[in-house]
Design an enzyme around this catalytic site. Structure first.
Site, PDB file in Angstrom:
ATOM      1  N   THR A  21       0.816  -1.221   0.000  1.00 35.64           N
ATOM      2  CA  THR A  21       0.000   0.000   0.000  1.00 35.64           C
ATOM      3  C   THR A  21       0.846   1.267   0.000  1.00 35.64           C
ATOM      4  OG1 THR A  21      -0.159   0.035   2.412  1.00 35.64           O
ATOM      5  CG2 THR A  21      -1.855  -1.201   1.222  1.00 35.64           C
ATOM      6  N   ASP A  22       0.174   2.372  -0.307  1.00 36.18           N
ATOM      7  CA  ASP A  22       0.830   3.674  -0.291  1.00 36.18           C
ATOM      8  C   ASP A  22       0.450   4.415   0.993  1.00 36.18           C
ATOM      9  OD1 ASP A  22      -1.773   4.594  -0.703  1.00 36.18           O
ATOM     10  OD2 ASP A  22      -1.450   5.076  -2.812  1.00 36.18           O
ATOM     11  N   ALA A  23       0.798   5.690   1.083  1.00 40.07           N
ATOM     12  CA  ALA A  23       0.536   6.478   2.290  1.00 40.07           C
ATOM     13  C   ALA A  23      -0.950   6.624   2.588  1.00 40.07           C
ATOM     14  CB  ALA A  23       1.185   7.856   2.155  1.00 40.07           C
ATOM     15  N   VAL A  26      -4.032   2.417   0.525  1.00 40.23           N
ATOM     16  CA  VAL A  26      -4.572   1.596  -0.568  1.00 40.23           C
ATOM     17  C   VAL A  26      -3.404   1.126  -1.434  1.00 40.23           C
ATOM     18  CG1 VAL A  26      -6.839   2.714  -0.593  1.00 40.23           C
ATOM     19  CG2 VAL A  26      -5.007   3.606  -2.042  1.00 40.23           C
TER      20      VAL A  26
END
Length: 155
Positions: A21-23, A26
Site C-alpha cells: 500500500t501507499d501512504a 490503498v
C-alpha cells in the site's frame, strides 16, 4: 500428473499486505500488475509446470526451454479502493490469441464484488534469436486445459 480442478489453478487468493500500500493505505497501482504476474506463475505451478520449464534462465541453471514469453501489452482498471488486510479472490481466464501469443485476464474480487481487473498479453519468441515462434508445449497444454470449462465459442 495429479488431478487438476479449475478451482485450484485458475482461482487463487491474495491478502493485501502493508508493503503493498501507499501512504493513503490503498494499493499502489503497479501492485495489481505484479499480483497478476505472480498469479499467472502460481497457476502454472499448480497446473504442474515448473518455472524452470517455462522461463529461460541466465543464472547458469539448465532449462528445457529456449522460448521466452515477454509481456507485449498490459492494462488494469480499478473499481473500488483495495486496502490493507483485504482478502482478494483472483480468477484467471487464459485466452490463446494465435499459435504464438496468449493473454490472461484477471478479475480481483473482495466478498464477491469486483474491485479490479487486469490483462497481460504475452508473445512467444526464441530466446536466442529473438524471432517469433510457436508457444511452448507446456503453455499450449495449460491454455487448452484452461479453455475446456468455457466450451466452444464462435470466432
Amino acid at each position: 500428473m495429479q488431478s487438476k480442478t479449475l478451482q485450484n489453478w485458475l482461482h487463487l487468493q491474495r491478502i493485501v499486505r502493508f508493503g503493498d500500500t501507499d501512504a493513503a493505505g490503498v494499493i499502489h497501482f503497479h501492485q495489481l500488475l505484479r499480483w497478476s504476474h505472480e498469479a499467472w506463475e502460481e497457476s502454472l505451478d499448480r497446473y504442474g509446470l515448473k518455472a524452470v520449464d517455462v522461463f529461460p534462465s541466465s543464472l547458469g541453471i539448465s532449462t528445457s526451454t529456449s522460448v521466452a514469453l515477454p509481456i507485449v501489452h498490459c492494462e488494469a482498471d480499478f473499481f473500488l479502493p483495495i486496502g490493507i488486510g483485504d482478502k482478494l479472490n483472483v480468477q484467471l481466464v487464459p485466452v490463446r490469441l494465435n499459435i504464438g501469443s496468449f493473454e490472461v485476464q484477471f478479475t480481483f474480487q473482495r466478498r464477491e464484488q469486483n474491485v479490479a481487473v487486469a490483462l497481460v498479453r504475452h508473445r512467444s519468441i526464441d530466446s536466442d534469436s529473438r524471432r517469433l515462434c510457436d508457444l511452448p508445449e507446456g503453455i499450449d497444454r495449460w491454455l487448452e486445459a484452461s479453455s475446456l470449462h468455457r466450451g466452444v465459442s464462435a470466432i
